[in-house]
Design an enzyme around this catalytic site. Structure first.
Site, PDB file in Angstrom:
ATOM      1  N   GLY A 173      -6.803  -2.034  21.253  1.00 58.54           N
ATOM      2  CA  GLY A 173      -5.783  -1.006  21.424  1.00 58.54           C
ATOM      3  C   GLY A 173      -4.738  -1.035  20.322  1.00 58.54           C
ATOM      4  O   GLY A 173      -5.008  -1.381  19.171  1.00 58.54           O
ATOM      5  N   GLY A 174      -3.515  -0.693  20.697  1.00 56.68           N
ATOM      6  CA  GLY A 174      -2.424  -0.636  19.734  1.00 56.68           C
ATOM      7  C   GLY A 174      -2.159  -1.956  19.047  1.00 56.68           C
ATOM      8  O   GLY A 174      -1.641  -1.989  17.918  1.00 56.68           O
ATOM      9  N   GLY A 408     -13.840   9.602 -16.499  1.00 57.12           N
ATOM     10  CA  GLY A 408     -12.602   9.348 -15.768  1.00 57.12           C
ATOM     11  C   GLY A 408     -12.509   7.934 -15.259  1.00 57.12           C
ATOM     12  O   GLY A 408     -11.412   7.381 -15.119  1.00 57.12           O
ATOM     13  N   ALA A 409     -13.667   7.307 -14.991  1.00 51.74           N
ATOM     14  CA  ALA A 409     -13.657   5.932 -14.502  1.00 51.74           C
ATOM     15  C   ALA A 409     -13.097   4.984 -15.562  1.00 51.74           C
ATOM     16  O   ALA A 409     -12.442   3.995 -15.237  1.00 51.74           O
ATOM     17  CB  ALA A 409     -15.058   5.508 -14.091  1.00 51.74           C
TER      18      ALA A 409
END
Length: 518
Positions: A173-174, A408-409
């Site tokens: 859970g949280g 771009g890499a």
């Protein structure tokens, strides 16, 4: 009060604390039967012997209803305090599963809040040993508010002190969001799990059947989700590795990582690299072996080893100084950058920058991974995270291109244009917009198409393109590299560069904070 009265009360206090420390024998036996250590046994493994000082051992909850008023054990299910690891102060809290299953209530949360506040004020790392059943349902909303206070403090301490979460039992859970906010997450196979909704809820909502381990076990989070940075087979090994990690980290963001006198000579030749890395860019090799050859004594702590394995993120020492290493891994998808690799490397770069750890980037990247799934799942914004992290980093940054650096890499992997302080390359480097084959097919499309022998013409034009733009000195001639270096000199060159950059100071733009791509 008489001396005898003082002595009697002191003896009673000692007996009470001894009883608290020992805990319920039946609950202890049940914990051991699951193959798990108790909270105090874990703390004893983490901290230097005899260094632990416990905070609020006499704390008890004041909740009523559902029979809670009749069950008020001391510590309220969490042990907090401080001690030392390798002689340096570390704060710790550990859920005690023997008491309320380690579930968090108001008093339990307040103890954690207070130790977190002390760690931040003292400027020392915080380690949480997690083994709890989540919020104490009987206390309702006050338990939920307790988690909110932990999350707020995790965020406030982020980038200020190292925060390490060690998962040694359930975390559902949280409660799972606190580890997610920390710098490192350790897990133990078979005994630790993390998930937001459990298998029963998953099946009820989606119809999917899955085991607890299959949903949120250590291997799942270390290999599939990327939630866990490290996974080990047993608690003892796991906690020993936490100690080792702490030896590589500074106490806080105002200090530098601890240096050690190096026994490995700074000018040690790295001739083995000449054979480890093939000149043919299409042949794979293990970048881990390259890193081990370069760093002090071959000792490397790899982060997220099994998740996004096409990029390596690791902590090591060069010349006795801690460095963060980011490297493409040609053994996995040829070292290409994809969504997971970009996010993994981006967070690691941010961590190193936050804690004054210099960055060494080893580049052998053919580009970003093409594909509809990558584009539809946000390779643009998620790949931009790595670009943003490097551009924003002010620590010393040294990059070395071993072979390929395309498109771009190449830019993203800490090129000169985005702020690398020193950029080197081996004589096998190829820096280009794309590979020669692809470039020739685009640039000379018509010539190839109209040739009497298109294949022969393509081969000829590929060679011409390679000779003109892809020779190893092209970038150096244009001032995009500081030098082309002999692979055998790699260790010496990196250490000398980092030594020069040790006093680097970078001015930051005046702003509240940036808005990184999400």
């Amino acid at each position: 009060m008489t001396a005898h009265g003082v002595q009697g009360r002191a003896a009673a206090l000692r007996a009470l604390k001894e009883q608290i420390a020992q805990g319920d024998e039946k609950a202890t036996a049940a914990q051991h039967a699951k193959g798990k250590l108790t909270a105090r046994e874990r703390i004893a493994l983490l901290l230097d012997e005899g260094s632990f000082t416990e905070a609020e051992p006499l704390r008890r909850h004041r909740a009523t209803g559902f029979g809670l008023e009749d069950r008020r054990p001391h510590t309220d299910g969490v042990i907090t305090g401080w001690g030392t690891v390798h002689g340096r102060t570390v704060f710790v809290y550990a859920h005690d599963f023997r008491i309320f299953g380690g579930a968090l209530g108001e008093a339990h949360a307040q103890k954690i809040h207070r130790i977190m506040d002390r760690a931040l004020a003292a400027g020392a790392p915080l380690v949480s040993l997690n083994d709890g059943a989540g919020a104490r349902i009987q206390e309702g909303v006050t338990a939920l508010a307790g988690y909110g206070g932990i999350f707020r403090r995790n965020t406030k301490a982020s980038g200020v002190i190292p925060q390490i979460s060690v998962m040694l039992g359930p975390c559902a859970g949280g409660a799972a969001y606190s580890p997610a906010l920390t710098d490192f997450v350790f897990m133990v196979r078979e005994t630790s799990q993390m998930f937001i909704t459990g298998p029963d809820v998953v099946q009820a909502v989606t119809g999917e059947r899955v085991s607890i381990g299959g949903l949120g076990g250590a291997d799942v989070h270390a290999e599939v989700s990327g939630v866990a940075h490290f996974a080990y087979d047993d608690e003892e090994t796991c906690i020993e590795e936490v100690r080792y990690l702490l030896s590589l980290l500074p106490q806080n963001n105002r200090e530098t990582p601890p240096a050690t006198p190096p026994e490995d000579p700074a000018d040690r030749p790295t001739d083995a690299l000449l054979d480890l890395v093939p000149a043919d860019g299409n042949r794979p090799y293990d970048m881990r072996r390259v890193i081990e050859e370069i760093v002090d004594d071959g000792e490397v702590l790899e982060v997220h080893e099994r998740w996004a394995a096409n990029v390596i993120c690791a902590l090591a020492r060069l010349g006795g100084q801690v460095v963060g290493i980011v490297a493409n891994q040609p053994l996995v998808q040829a070292g290409v950058l994809d969504i997971d690799a970009s996010e993994k490397a981006a967070r690691f770069v941010q961590l190193c920058d936050a804690f004054s750890i210099p960055l060494v980037t080893l580049v052998d990247v053919p580009g970003f991974l093409p594909g509809v799934d990558q584009e539809h799942n946000g390779i643009i914004r998620r790949g931009a995270k790595l670009l943003y992290a490097y551009c924003n980093a002010t620590v010393p940054r040294v990059s070395l291109i071993l072979r390929k650096a395309y498109g771009g890499a190449y830019i993203v992997m800490d090129s000169r244009s985005i702020g690398a302080d020193l950029t080197y390359a081996w004589p096998t480097n190829e820096i280009a917009v794309m590979g020669a084959e692809g470039a020739a097919n685009v640039i000379f499309r018509r010539r190839i198409k109209n040739a009497d022998d298109p294949d022969a013409m393509r081969r000829q034009l590929v060679k011409e393109y390679q000779a003109e733009l892809m020779h190893p000195y092209h970038a150096a001639e244009r001032g995009l590299l500081d030098d082309v270096v002999d692979p055998a000199d790699t260790r010496r060159v990196l250490i000398e560069g980092l030594r020069m950059l040790r006093t680097k100071h970078a001015e930051m733009a005046s702003r509240k904070h940036g808005n990184p791509p999400q």
